[in-house]
Write a protein that holds these residues in place. Structure first.
Motif, mmCIF file in Angstrom:
data_model
loop_
_atom_site.group_PDB
_atom_site.id
_atom_site.type_symbol
_atom_site.label_atom_id
_atom_site.label_comp_id
_atom_site.label_asym_id
_atom_site.label_seq_id
_atom_site.Cartn_x
_atom_site.Cartn_y
_atom_site.Cartn_z
ATOM 1 N N CYS A 4 151.249 80.616 -42.905
ATOM 2 C CA CYS A 4 150.137 79.934 -42.212
ATOM 3 C C CYS A 4 148.880 80.062 -43.060
ATOM 4 O O CYS A 4 148.548 81.153 -43.551
ATOM 5 N N CYS A 5 148.181 78.931 -43.257
ATOM 6 C CA CYS A 5 146.973 78.923 -44.099
ATOM 7 C C CYS A 5 145.706 79.293 -43.322
ATOM 8 O O CYS A 5 144.599 79.255 -43.858
ATOM 9 N N SER A 6 145.855 79.614 -42.045
ATOM 10 C CA SER A 6 144.684 80.011 -41.257
ATOM 11 C C SER A 6 144.123 81.314 -41.800
ATOM 12 O O SER A 6 144.872 82.240 -42.115
ATOM 13 N N GLY A 26 149.190 69.440 -47.416
ATOM 14 C CA GLY A 26 150.508 70.038 -47.388
ATOM 15 C C GLY A 26 150.527 71.484 -46.941
ATOM 16 O O GLY A 26 151.554 72.145 -47.009
ATOM 17 N N LYS A 27 149.406 71.995 -46.487
ATOM 18 C CA LYS A 27 149.371 73.373 -45.998
ATOM 19 C C LYS A 27 149.925 73.469 -44.598
ATOM 20 O O LYS A 27 149.873 72.515 -43.827
ATOM 21 N N CYS A 57 140.805 68.305 -44.373
ATOM 22 C CA CYS A 57 141.321 67.154 -45.128
ATOM 23 C C CYS A 57 140.642 65.857 -44.757
ATOM 24 O O CYS A 57 140.175 65.691 -43.636
ATOM 25 N N ASN A 58 140.675 64.903 -45.725
ATOM 26 C CA ASN A 58 140.077 63.589 -45.526
ATOM 27 C C ASN A 58 140.914 62.804 -44.535
ATOM 28 O O ASN A 58 142.113 62.600 -44.766
ATOM 29 N N PRO A 59 140.335 62.331 -43.465
ATOM 30 C CA PRO A 59 141.125 61.609 -42.460
ATOM 31 C C PRO A 59 141.636 60.267 -42.959
ATOM 32 O O PRO A 59 142.522 59.673 -42.358
ATOM 33 N N LYS A 64 151.490 60.484 -43.975
ATOM 34 C CA LYS A 64 152.798 60.976 -44.382
ATOM 35 C C LYS A 64 153.562 61.409 -43.146
ATOM 36 O O LYS A 64 152.988 61.624 -42.099
ATOM 37 N N ARG A 65 154.823 61.519 -43.356
ATOM 38 C CA ARG A 65 155.677 61.980 -42.257
ATOM 39 C C ARG A 65 155.335 63.419 -41.947
ATOM 40 O O ARG A 65 155.135 64.240 -42.834
ATOM 41 N N ILE A 66 155.189 63.699 -40.687
ATOM 42 C CA ILE A 66 154.857 65.060 -40.273
ATOM 43 C C ILE A 66 156.043 65.961 -40.534
ATOM 44 O O ILE A 66 157.167 65.669 -40.124
ATOM 45 N N SER A 67 155.781 67.034 -41.287
ATOM 46 C CA SER A 67 156.795 68.068 -41.447
ATOM 47 C C SER A 67 156.463 69.199 -40.514
ATOM 48 O O SER A 67 155.294 69.592 -40.379
#
Length: 326
Positions: A4-6, A26-27, A57-59, A64-67
């Motif tokens: 987790c990048c939090s 991609g985080k 991130c820039n809206p 992209k497909r949600i992973s």
């Protein structure tokens, strides 16, 4: 394994701790760190037209497909964990609800006790206040009674003083007072009285005795020499006084160098003399009364020639006349 990048977390994203991957950078982040529920996570993953991006991130980045890493529906441990969490939340809510109720009851009880305490105090103070009002009323009545008694005593005292003064004045009915005679060493007051008789052309044998009157006032307050009290034979006083009104007597008539005037008047008691002085100083001021004199031991006043003669018996009578003519 991804983490987790939090900034507050940094733990691995697993099925037991599911999360999402940002469609731009991609985080990965835990669903609880975003935060979103498990149902919302499943809904996002089940819809291809919807993407998720982290806050940094820039809206406008291309979708992209949600992973995502989803929890295993058949994973008993995860289900048990969610149930435990739900049970804990339910218990917490019940505990908080009960705590709030207990606090409200405690506050209510404390307020009621406080109100009861102050209500009792107010009742006590009201009772004491009522008692004080009764006492004050009683004291006011007693004070009125005392004032009435004092007034009656004062009236009786004044009446007795007037009667006593009349008795003393009666004892002076055969005496006259010679004023304005300068005091000399080794003077003979009886001889002075007989010289006055010669000037007045009355019988010198009417004089049975004479003495210089004592001065009680301090020397700084004394005005003129002390007068001479002359005792005459019974019934001769008025003759001397009537004759004295027609003659002007000075010190030269007695062989003295002084030219000061000498005059005769009734012998007065100290109380009558003071009352005469008081009446003259107050009533003759600003010509309120034209005549103020003493006759037969009585102080008399007359406003003008046609007015009736009034008798002054006390200082209170002087004050009454001042109020009438104020």
């Amino acid at each position: 394994m991804v983490k987790c990048c939090s900034t507050k977390c940094g733990k691995n994203v697993t099925k037991k701790c599911p999360g999402l991957q940002c469609g731009k950078c991609g985080k990965w982040m835990h669903a609880s760190c975003i935060p979103i529920t498990t149902e919302q996570l499943n809904a996002l993953c089940g819809t291809e037209a919807v993407e998720w991006k982290c806050k940094t991130c820039n809206p406008q980045y291309k979708n992209k497909r949600i992973s995502a890493i989803l929890p295993d529906p058949e994973d008993d441990d995860n289900t048990d964990t969610e149930q435990v969490i739900l049970m804990k939340d339910s218990c917490s809510e019940d505990f908080l609800r009960q705590l709030r109720s207990d606090i409200r009851d405690a506050i209510k009880d404390e307020i009621q006790r406080t109100l009861k305490y102050y209500s009792d105090k107010i009742d006590d103070y009201q009772k004491k206040l009522d008692d004080y009002e009764v006492k004050v009323k009683s004291m006011e009545n007693q004070n009125k009674d005392l004032q009435n008694k004092y007034t009656n005593i004062q009236l009786k005292c004044n009446s007795m003083e007037q009667k006593l003064n009349q008795i003393e004045q009666t004892q002076l009915e055969s005496k006259i007072e010679i004023c304005g005679v300068e005091k000399k060493e080794n003077e003979n007051t009886t001889e002075i009285a007989k010289k006055i008789a010669q000037v007045l052309q009355v019988n010198c044998d009417d004089v049975t005795g004479a003495y210089r009157k004592e001065r009680r006032a301090p020397a700084a307050l004394q005005r003129g020499p002390a007068s001479i009290i002359v005792t005459l034979k019974a019934g001769q006083r008025d003759c001397w006084l009537t004759t004295a009104r027609t003659r002007t007597i000075t010190g030269h008539d007695l062989g003295h160098p002084e030219e000061s005037r000498i005059f005769l008047r009734e012998a007065l008691t100290p109380a009558t003399a003071f009352l005469l002085w008081k009446a003259k100083s107050e009533l003759k001021k600003d010509d309120k009364y034209k005549y103020v004199w003493c006759k037969g031991g009585n102080v008399l006043v007359r406003k003008h020639d046609q007015a009736r003669i009034q008798t002054i018996r006390s200082e209170h009578d002087v004050e009454k006349l001042l109020k009438v003519n104020g």
